[in-house]
Design a protein around this motif. Structure first.
Motif, PDB file in Angstrom:
ATOM      1  N   GLY A 285     -10.875  -9.553  -8.450  1.00 23.08           N
ATOM      2  CA  GLY A 285      -9.630  -9.436  -9.196  1.00 23.08           C
ATOM      3  C   GLY A 285      -8.408  -9.603  -8.317  1.00 23.08           C
ATOM      4  N   ALA A 286      -7.239  -9.487  -8.939  1.00 26.74           N
ATOM      5  CA  ALA A 286      -5.974  -9.699  -8.235  1.00 26.74           C
ATOM      6  C   ALA A 286      -5.174  -8.419  -8.051  1.00 26.74           C
ATOM      7  CB  ALA A 286      -5.124 -10.717  -9.004  1.00 26.74           C
ATOM      8  N   ARG A 287      -5.742  -7.259  -8.439  1.00 27.30           N
ATOM      9  CA  ARG A 287      -5.033  -5.986  -8.228  1.00 27.30           C
ATOM     10  C   ARG A 287      -5.230  -5.545  -6.780  1.00 27.30           C
ATOM     11  NH1 ARG A 287      -3.680  -3.190 -13.055  1.00 27.30           N
ATOM     12  NH2 ARG A 287      -4.596  -4.078 -14.935  1.00 27.30           N
ATOM     13  N   ASN A 288      -4.614  -6.271  -5.886  1.00 31.50           N
ATOM     14  CA  ASN A 288      -4.768  -6.029  -4.453  1.00 31.50           C
ATOM     15  C   ASN A 288      -3.384  -5.803  -3.858  1.00 31.50           C
ATOM     16  OD1 ASN A 288      -7.422  -6.936  -5.074  1.00 31.50           O
ATOM     17  ND2 ASN A 288      -6.816  -9.039  -4.611  1.00 31.50           N
ATOM     18  N   TRP A 289      -3.084  -4.549  -3.532  1.00 26.78           N
ATOM     19  CA  TRP A 289      -1.734  -4.190  -3.144  1.00 26.78           C
ATOM     20  C   TRP A 289      -1.684  -3.633  -1.728  1.00 26.78           C
ATOM     21  CZ3 TRP A 289       0.484  -6.501  -6.954  1.00 26.78           C
ATOM     22  CH2 TRP A 289      -0.016  -6.413  -8.253  1.00 26.78           C
ATOM     23  N   ASP A 290      -0.493  -3.667  -1.149  1.00 28.08           N
ATOM     24  CA  ASP A 290      -0.261  -3.123   0.192  1.00 28.08           C
ATOM     25  C   ASP A 290       0.218  -1.681   0.051  1.00 28.08           C
ATOM     26  OD1 ASP A 290       0.290  -2.637   2.827  1.00 28.08           O
ATOM     27  OD2 ASP A 290       1.491  -4.448   3.142  1.00 28.08           O
ATOM     28  N   TYR A 291      -0.584  -0.734   0.559  1.00 28.42           N
ATOM     29  CA  TYR A 291      -0.272   0.691   0.415  1.00 28.42           C
ATOM     30  C   TYR A 291       0.167   1.340   1.720  1.00 28.42           C
ATOM     31  CZ  TYR A 291      -1.983   1.374  -4.373  1.00 28.42           C
ATOM     32  OH  TYR A 291      -2.134   1.359  -5.738  1.00 28.42           O
ATOM     33  N   ARG A 292       0.537   0.562   2.723  1.00 27.22           N
ATOM     34  CA  ARG A 292       0.850   1.126   4.041  1.00 27.22           C
ATOM     35  C   ARG A 292       2.293   1.622   4.144  1.00 27.22           C
ATOM     36  NH1 ARG A 292       0.084  -3.585   7.754  1.00 27.22           N
ATOM     37  NH2 ARG A 292       0.947  -4.657   5.935  1.00 27.22           N
ATOM     38  N   TYR A 293       2.820   2.096   3.037  1.00 22.05           N
ATOM     39  CA  TYR A 293       4.210   2.522   2.995  1.00 22.05           C
ATOM     40  C   TYR A 293       4.326   3.948   2.475  1.00 22.05           C
ATOM     41  CZ  TYR A 293       4.510  -2.525   3.441  1.00 22.05           C
ATOM     42  OH  TYR A 293       4.327  -3.815   3.873  1.00 22.05           O
ATOM     43  N   VAL A 294       5.553   4.437   2.511  1.00 16.77           N
ATOM     44  CA  VAL A 294       5.820   5.818   2.106  1.00 16.77           C
ATOM     45  C   VAL A 294       6.311   5.805   0.668  1.00 16.77           C
ATOM     46  CG1 VAL A 294       7.027   7.947   2.655  1.00 16.77           C
ATOM     47  CG2 VAL A 294       6.497   6.308   4.481  1.00 16.77           C
ATOM     48  N   TRP A 295       5.460   6.193  -0.269  1.00 18.96           N
ATOM     49  CA  TRP A 295       5.874   6.346  -1.653  1.00 18.96           C
ATOM     50  C   TRP A 295       6.554   7.705  -1.800  1.00 18.96           C
ATOM     51  CZ3 TRP A 295       2.860   2.275  -1.007  1.00 18.96           C
ATOM     52  CH2 TRP A 295       2.824   1.285  -1.997  1.00 18.96           C
ATOM     53  N   ILE A 296       7.750   7.711  -2.342  1.00 20.33           N
ATOM     54  CA  ILE A 296       8.467   8.964  -2.557  1.00 20.33           C
ATOM     55  C   ILE A 296       7.612   9.934  -3.363  1.00 20.33           C
ATOM     56  CG2 ILE A 296      10.375   9.988  -3.846  1.00 20.33           C
ATOM     57  CD1 ILE A 296      11.380   8.992  -1.277  1.00 20.33           C
ATOM     58  N   ARG A 297       6.966   9.434  -4.397  1.00 21.04           N
ATOM     59  CA  ARG A 297       6.154  10.274  -5.283  1.00 21.04           C
ATOM     60  C   ARG A 297       4.995  10.920  -4.530  1.00 21.04           C
ATOM     61  NH1 ARG A 297       4.658   6.416  -7.957  1.00 21.04           N
ATOM     62  NH2 ARG A 297       6.242   6.483  -9.591  1.00 21.04           N
ATOM     63  N   ASP A 298       4.232  10.097  -3.828  1.00 22.75           N
ATOM     64  CA  ASP A 298       3.050  10.599  -3.126  1.00 22.75           C
ATOM     65  C   ASP A 298       3.440  11.623  -2.072  1.00 22.75           C
ATOM     66  OD1 ASP A 298       2.579   8.125  -4.425  1.00 22.75           O
ATOM     67  OD2 ASP A 298       0.774   7.803  -3.247  1.00 22.75           O
ATOM     68  N   ALA A 299       4.474  11.300  -1.309  1.00 24.11           N
ATOM     69  CA  ALA A 299       4.884  12.196  -0.236  1.00 24.11           C
ATOM     70  C   ALA A 299       5.398  13.522  -0.779  1.00 24.11           C
ATOM     71  CB  ALA A 299       5.960  11.519   0.619  1.00 24.11           C
ATOM     72  N   ALA A 300       6.105  13.479  -1.916  1.00 19.32           N
ATOM     73  CA  ALA A 300       6.614  14.712  -2.511  1.00 19.32           C
ATOM     74  C   ALA A 300       5.476  15.610  -2.978  1.00 19.32           C
ATOM     75  CB  ALA A 300       7.547  14.384  -3.676  1.00 19.32           C
ATOM     76  N   PHE A 301       4.472  15.031  -3.633  1.00 22.85           N
ATOM     77  CA  PHE A 301       3.305  15.806  -4.030  1.00 22.85           C
ATOM     78  C   PHE A 301       2.563  16.356  -2.813  1.00 22.85           C
ATOM     79  CE2 PHE A 301       3.244  13.692  -8.337  1.00 22.85           C
ATOM     80  CZ  PHE A 301       3.237  14.874  -9.071  1.00 22.85           C
ATOM     81  N   SER A 302       2.528  15.570  -1.732  1.00 19.50           N
ATOM     82  CA  SER A 302       1.825  16.006  -0.526  1.00 19.50           C
ATOM     83  C   SER A 302       2.467  17.248   0.062  1.00 19.50           C
ATOM     84  CB  SER A 302       1.821  14.882   0.519  1.00 19.50           C
ATOM     85  OG  SER A 302       1.141  13.746   0.050  1.00 19.50           O
ATOM     86  N   LEU A 303       3.777  17.335  -0.025  1.00 22.54           N
ATOM     87  CA  LEU A 303       4.475  18.490   0.535  1.00 22.54           C
ATOM     88  C   LEU A 303       3.967  19.790  -0.073  1.00 22.54           C
ATOM     89  CD1 LEU A 303       8.162  18.884   1.408  1.00 22.54           C
ATOM     90  CD2 LEU A 303       7.202  20.510  -0.196  1.00 22.54           C
ATOM     91  N   SER A 304       3.845  19.829  -1.398  1.00 27.33           N
ATOM     92  CA  SER A 304       3.380  21.060  -2.041  1.00 27.33           C
ATOM     93  C   SER A 304       1.928  21.347  -1.694  1.00 27.33           C
ATOM     94  CB  SER A 304       3.566  20.972  -3.556  1.00 27.33           C
ATOM     95  OG  SER A 304       2.817  19.893  -4.102  1.00 27.33           O
ATOM     96  N   ALA A 305       1.093  20.290  -1.577  1.00 31.40           N
ATOM     97  CA  ALA A 305      -0.311  20.494  -1.219  1.00 31.40           C
ATOM     98  C   ALA A 305      -0.428  21.087   0.181  1.00 31.40           C
ATOM     99  CB  ALA A 305      -1.069  19.172  -1.303  1.00 31.40           C
ATOM    100  N   LEU A 306       0.359  20.571   1.132  1.00 30.46           N
ATOM    101  CA  LEU A 306       0.296  21.089   2.494  1.00 30.46           C
ATOM    102  C   LEU A 306       0.843  22.511   2.579  1.00 30.46           C
ATOM    103  CD1 LEU A 306       1.347  17.870   4.424  1.00 30.46           C
ATOM    104  CD2 LEU A 306      -0.894  18.946   4.461  1.00 30.46           C
TER     105      LEU A 306
END
Length: 626
Positions: A285-306
């Motif tokens: 398929g073509a759903r092939n994305w570059d994830y080597r960046y800082v997503w605001i959403r992901d990082a914000a959720f990570s803060l509460s988990a840590l």
């Protein structure tokens, strides 16, 4: 067995397991471990090959990339020359030091892989990949091949060799390989070695990343490598000892915490979404994305988990990074939206997608992309996640500063004028922007949390206006986000498509988990989107997203489902689903973004968002069971 000691044979490791043919690109995504030095990371396959490594940063061009570019991607492989009966892989307990074991008819040998970390926040950090080959028993012949392909395989390199040292120069990078055995080079500029291993023999290989004109220091002796290994083990164990979690599923939670730490860019305090690009969400398929960046959403959720686990230092580092984004807003550097969806680790926002047409993709899944055009999307939910993380940090970490509060007021003022715009939503749809219920939910969260911060701290602000806007959003969601036909909250206004992101409604405090409307939503999602413990994001056929293909189940949605079951009081159901989800992890306890219909791992690997949601789901369920 615990996470750190599980093993896989090459016959059982996953789809196409045992077909360790880099020319064909058939090493499954799940058949990898991850090592790193808090600046970048490398994937190590069960075949003994490092087939993904970018340096000096997560989002730098790759040097080894054969996981997506089999013929021209480059790799570094150490393995027996003889037939291998089975392969095993495990971490040194409570660390990110990886051991790959080969069992052959002639004996057993191990490769110990790690990236040295001597001390935290080391300004003199030396970036090295260290591989220690240890004979366990028997006698066998080993082969080592280093095939660098600079700049995603687009640049040529020059090689200078001596007896035990090879220097690779290409595309502004300078790599130096030191070995305890003799090295040879070929006409392509690659390095090789063949050597015998017998009882208790050890050989070491150290690949260092240097600046273009930096002269390497001599190193690579067994004693030096042993000292680096000891100090790196101590670093990881000391860091993990800060965790306050002592509940059920401790090994899975600890492994997820170690993954999140590995994906942290220590110099900036940011956290990337995943260390890879273009690992497919569907084979072919073509759903092939570059994830080597800082997503605001992901990082914000990570803060509460840590913070839940007691890692306040990482939370503080992220808040400093986030505060710098507020400064950019107040300085007027943004063209329109106060925050972008993502940034690179150096906070740049120019992430234009480029196709690497010379790479065939993982198992033929094209295109291979670098960059990510979703950076220019409007995704309104990120404001809720950011302000929710600030609220959580203000409550459990350090109080918000005066300057940050003023910047936050400016952001909320913008949100009051823009919350009702169509957007691309949490799933980054590349179709026409729509009015997403989840985006409205998180706008409600943003305003609710800023009101709470102001009240708890006695901070100035236009509370009356904030509360009025908050209430307007609430009533709109209840009117237009609710479908009488489905008896559920739905993905968009004006349609009846279910969406797993709405499982977060009670977690965000918008609605009681026992409210009949949410219970009905939970039941509808269970019936429509859940297959055993696996959860789809939404009904693709009912909600085209601009990509003409279906996809696998999203692991993060499964952990949200567990969270929703827990809060709704369905604890036995939640516990069973959690235990089932653990079985879908790879042999090291790692998760890619998705799980396919046959149980294979799909998408970029490992994914931070999945591991942080595992932490939240496990800790909340443990508390409820306790």
């Amino acid at each position: 067995m615990g996470v750190d000691s599980r093993v896989d044979s090459h016959e059982e490791a996953g789809p196409h397991a045992g077909q360790y043919d880099h020319e064909a690109g058939f090493v499954p995504i799940a058949d990898h471990g991850l090592i790193g030095d808090l600046r970048t990371a490398a994937l190590v396959g069960l075949d003994g090959a490092i087939d993904w490594f970018c340096c000096p940063q997560f989002d730098s061009p790759s040097v080894f990339g054969s996981i997506v570019g089999a013929e021209r991607g480059g790799m570094w492989k150490i393995a027996p020359e003889s037939h291998v009966d089975s392969r095993q892989q495990f971490y040194v307990p409570d660390t990110n030091v990886l051991i790959t074991r080969f069992l052959t008819d002639d004996g057993v040998v191990e490769v110990h892989d790690f990236m040295p970390i001597v001390v935290a926040y080391d300004s003199d950090h030396r970036q090295r990949l260290v591989r220690k080959v240890v004979s366990v028993r028997g006698r066998m012949r080993m082969r080592m091949d280093v095939e660098p392909r600079f700049d995603y395989g687009r640049a040529q390199h020059k090689t200078v060799s001596a007896q035990n040292r090879v220097r690779f120069r290409g595309a502004g990078e300078n790599l130096v390989l030191d070995a305890s055995v003799d090295l040879t080079t070929d006409e392509r500029g690659d390095a090789h070695a063949e050597f015998e291993m017998d009882d208790r023999r050890t050989e070491v290989f150290v690949l260092e990343v240097l600046g273009e004109d930096v002269e390497p220091e001599p190193h690579g002796t067994e004693q030096e490598v042993d000292e680096l290994l000891l100090r790196t083990v101590e670093f990881w164990r000391k860091w993990l000892s800060n965790s306050v979690y002592r509940g059920r599923w401790r090994e899975m939670v600890n492994r997820s915490a170690l993954v999140l730490k590995l994906l942290t860019h220590e110099p900036s305090g940011s956290m990337i979404a995943a260390p890879t690009t273009s690992l497919p969400e569907r084979f072919g398929g073509a759903r092939n994305w570059d994830y080597r960046y800082v997503w605001i959403r992901d990082a914000a959720f990570s803060l509460s988990a840590l913070l839940r686990l007691g890692f306040t230092e990482e939370a503080e580092s992220f808040m400093r990074w986030l505060t710098c984004r507020f400064v950019e807003v107040s300085d007027g550097e943004e063209e329109e939206d106060p925050l972008h969806v993502m940034y690179d680790v150096n906070c740049r926002r120019d992430l234009t997608e480029v196709l690497l047409d010379h790479w065939a993709g993982h198992r033929g899944a094209r295109p291979v992309r670098i960059g990510n055009d979703a950076v220019d999307q409007l995704q309104l939910d990120i404001y809720g996640e950011v302000i929710d993380s600030i609220y959580f940090f203000n409550k459990h970490g350090r109080p918000i500063t005066h300057d940050s509060w003023l910047d936050l007021i400016d952001m909320v003022s913008w949100l009051q004028d823009n919350w009702n715009r169509p957007d691309s939503g949490i799933w980054e749809s590349r179709a026409v922007p729509r009015r997403h219920t989840f985006s409205r939910l998180m706008c409600w969260v943003a305003l609710e949390r800023v009101v709470q911060i102001a009240r708890e701290r006695g901070l100035p602000g236009n509370l009356e206006k904030w509360m009025r806007t908050r209430d307007d959003i609430y009533w709109q969601i209840m009117r237009e986000g609710w479908s009488e036909k489905r008896k559920a909250f739905v993905q968009h206004y004006d349609d009846d498509v279910l969406d797993a992101s709405l499982l977060l409604m009670p977690m965000m405090g918008f609605i009681s988990p026992t409210d009949p409307r949410f219970v009905s939503t939970l039941d509808a999602i269970t019936e429509t989107l859940v297959t055993d413990s696996l959860v789809f994001r939404y009904d693709y056929e009912g909600s085209p997203d601009g990509m003409d293909e279906a996809e696998g189940t999203f692991s993060i949605c499964s952990f949200w489902y567990i969270e929703a079951l827990t809060r709704a009081g369905r604890l036995e159901d939640a516990r069973l689903v959690l235990e089932k989800m653990f079985t879908y992890a790879n042999h090291l306890g790692l998760y890619a973004e998705q799980i396919g219909l046959t149980g294979e791992q799909l998408g970029n690997f490992p994914q931070a968002f999945t591991h942080l949601s595992l932490i939240t789901a496990a800790t909340n369920l443990d508390r409820a069971l306790g």
